[in-house]
Design an enzyme around this catalytic site. Sequence first.
Site, PDB file in Angstrom:
ATOM      1  N   HIS A 140      -3.697   5.946   3.666  1.00 56.56           N
ATOM      2  CA  HIS A 140      -4.481   4.816   3.177  1.00 56.56           C
ATOM      3  C   HIS A 140      -3.924   3.499   3.693  1.00 56.56           C
ATOM      4  CE1 HIS A 140      -5.947   1.851   0.199  1.00 56.56           C
ATOM      5  NE2 HIS A 140      -6.979   2.677   0.014  1.00 56.56           N
TER       6      HIS A 140
ATOM      7  N   ALA B 296      -7.439  -7.910  -9.129  1.00 59.89           N
ATOM      8  CA  ALA B 296      -8.541  -8.697  -8.564  1.00 59.89           C
ATOM      9  C   ALA B 296      -9.051  -9.750  -9.531  1.00 59.89           C
ATOM     10  CB  ALA B 296      -9.684  -7.771  -8.152  1.00 59.89           C
TER      11      ALA B 296
ATOM     12  N   ASP C  38       0.835  -1.198   0.000  1.00 55.77           N
ATOM     13  CA  ASP C  38       0.000   0.000   0.000  1.00 55.77           C
ATOM     14  C   ASP C  38       0.871   1.249   0.000  1.00 55.77           C
ATOM     15  OD1 ASP C  38      -2.372   1.793   0.832  1.00 55.77           O
ATOM     16  OD2 ASP C  38      -3.273  -0.196   0.802  1.00 55.77           O
TER      17      ASP C  38
ATOM     18  N   ALA D   5      -6.584 -14.894  -7.194  1.00 62.32           N
ATOM     19  CA  ALA D   5      -6.853 -13.831  -6.231  1.00 62.32           C
ATOM     20  C   ALA D   5      -8.120 -14.129  -5.440  1.00 62.32           C
ATOM     21  CB  ALA D   5      -7.010 -12.497  -6.957  1.00 62.32           C
TER      22      ALA D   5
ATOM     23  N   SER E 233     -11.157  -0.872  -0.895  1.00 61.15           N
ATOM     24  CA  SER E 233      -9.902  -0.886  -0.121  1.00 61.15           C
ATOM     25  C   SER E 233     -10.153  -1.249   1.329  1.00 61.15           C
ATOM     26  CB  SER E 233      -9.244   0.498  -0.154  1.00 61.15           C
ATOM     27  OG  SER E 233      -8.435   0.669  -1.275  1.00 61.15           O
TER      28      SER E 233
END
Length: 673
Positions: A186, A287, A145, A292, A351
């Site tokens: 974030h 994704a 991140d 995943a 997120s």
Amino acid sequence: MRPSFSLASLAGAAVCACGPGGVTGDPSASRVIVLFDETPDPVLTAASPFRALTEVPPAWLQKQALFRAFPQYPPADELAELPMVVLDGVDDEALTALQGHPLVAATWREAQLELTDVESFAHIAQPAAAAAGLTGAGTSVAVLDTGLDYRKPEFGTCPAPGAAGCFVPVVRDFAPDDGALDANGHGTNVAAIVRGVAGRARVIGLDVFTGTSASSAHIISAINWVVANRSTHNIVAMNLSLGGGSSTTTCPQDVFAVPIATARAAGVLAAIASGNDARSTSMSSPACVPEAISVGAVYDSNVGRLSTSVCTDASSRADQVACFSNSAAFLSLWAPGVAVSAGGFTMSGTSQATPHVAGALAVLAAKYPSDSASTRATRLLSGATQVRDVRNGFTRPRLTMGATFGACSVSVAPTATLSAGGGATSLTVTATPSTCAWAVTGAPSWLTATTTAQAVTFSTSVNPGAQREATVQVAGALVRVSQAADTTPPQGTLQLPALSRTASVTATLTASDPSGVNGVCLSTATTCTAFVPFTTSAVVTLPAGDGTKTLRAWLRDGRGNVTPAPVTATTVLDTTAPANGRLSGTAAAGAVTLRWSGFSDATSGVASYRLVRSTSATVDAPAGCSTGLQVASGSATTASVTLASKTTARFRVCAVDGAGNVSSGATFTVTMP
């Protein structure tokens, strides 16, 4: 301008014109990511001075051969744990040559990804799991991140990563170091959510972002580091709250497909945000890659209207799919992702949904350490609540840390309603296993929760204000308890004396209301003029003139509700004395018999009489019969009075009406023989 892989935050959600295969590279990028054909090359193997060392993988030999073939393009990252390499300074001509090389399976130019930006923990039954000791202890989650501010209290006591009492063993920059632990916040928010779900798990902050975008090469370098260090830190999951591009199907040819599959084969599952483009038939990369665990966002409660840069939900409720969340038939699961507060930040997006899942994976890994990654992924989805996306009709599981995780799971109605006036209501609770202990938490001060083995009872007193709601956790289930506002006007009574001979009368009131009665308006008119504090007794003045009078009372409660129609009472006002009749008598030996008649009252009627004898033989008793010797009273119209011979007596009789008015009276004088 490079197409970007973004953090799954609503603030930075980018719409990328990318094809169905996932994210596309930047044609201007000089860095190229190369995937090798992992089929062993017998020529390379025979030529290698290390051919006797069986631990040397074919990919290593292929990389060395490629470096010799293209010495002018130095490796930016050799990605030792992956069958890939990042080369720098590759122009279009060189790229064409690379693509034609027999060792190369695929190439991608470097791309940029962007950010994909609670009650939420209770919604997934995390408190019940934690109460059962399911905290992810001993495991680590890598958060790829914007960085991680380990100084936040959610991460323990952290003067530095790896310090005693610190749940952050490592932070590392893969993007150029910006000198900040987390310039965006974030990554800190995401990592704190992981810790909120898995309270004893460690989090590793891998900074792959420059500003709000991340290079695909830096992300892959971070994944390579995770695989290389998985045993050192017992890394069981990666969180990637980022994405770019759009794919309507799974994307096995995506640049991230092999790194994520490699990590999974090594026991590290990747929880990845589906993206925030409000797409209902596609998801972003990474994704979309087959290995995943892709995560979409749902509400954890009713937060009212939510407007974002891409869509608006006019209303919301628990387990409603957020309009911004990307969704597709191949989405793995949902998790709470709206207004999640953690690490000193409150953010919304896929997120925020994703780290709920990453934390849950850590909990599962600690609970079932011998499970393979695939078995862990199966457990993650087993027994979960099913949620339907009304935009496309797809039903996918929503993360639930219940019995599958080894926690106590309960089934209970999701709502309970109490009246404004207070009271109690009970809900049946079904626990799995039936012997597990469960409790109620999160009840506010206005609400009392009592439990038995199979039920919870919510009780409260009168609601003095607006409608109030609370989300209460019953083991792992959420119950929304609401108490209606008092919208019902007060009820009451009004009484007046039946008759009054004065315009000033006393009114008696009673009233009740859940919010209390604080005002009353009394009037003989048909409209209210002014409220005064409520009282049970009030003196009012009736309009002049005899006859029936009506008094009206409007009642007002503590919430301002007013009786739509007044309560009423009537009285008869009679201020006029009865009209006199006549009094007569007959004398006989030792007594006189008196008779009276003809008295009348038009309003309240004659109720009784007073008969008095003057104390003087020469002067009549005063009008109104207020003084003198009382001879008789009541409704009788005759009386016998004993008198001595030769005695003179003066009598007066007065009529009393229903209101108490007394006539002046009629007189009679007698002299006994």
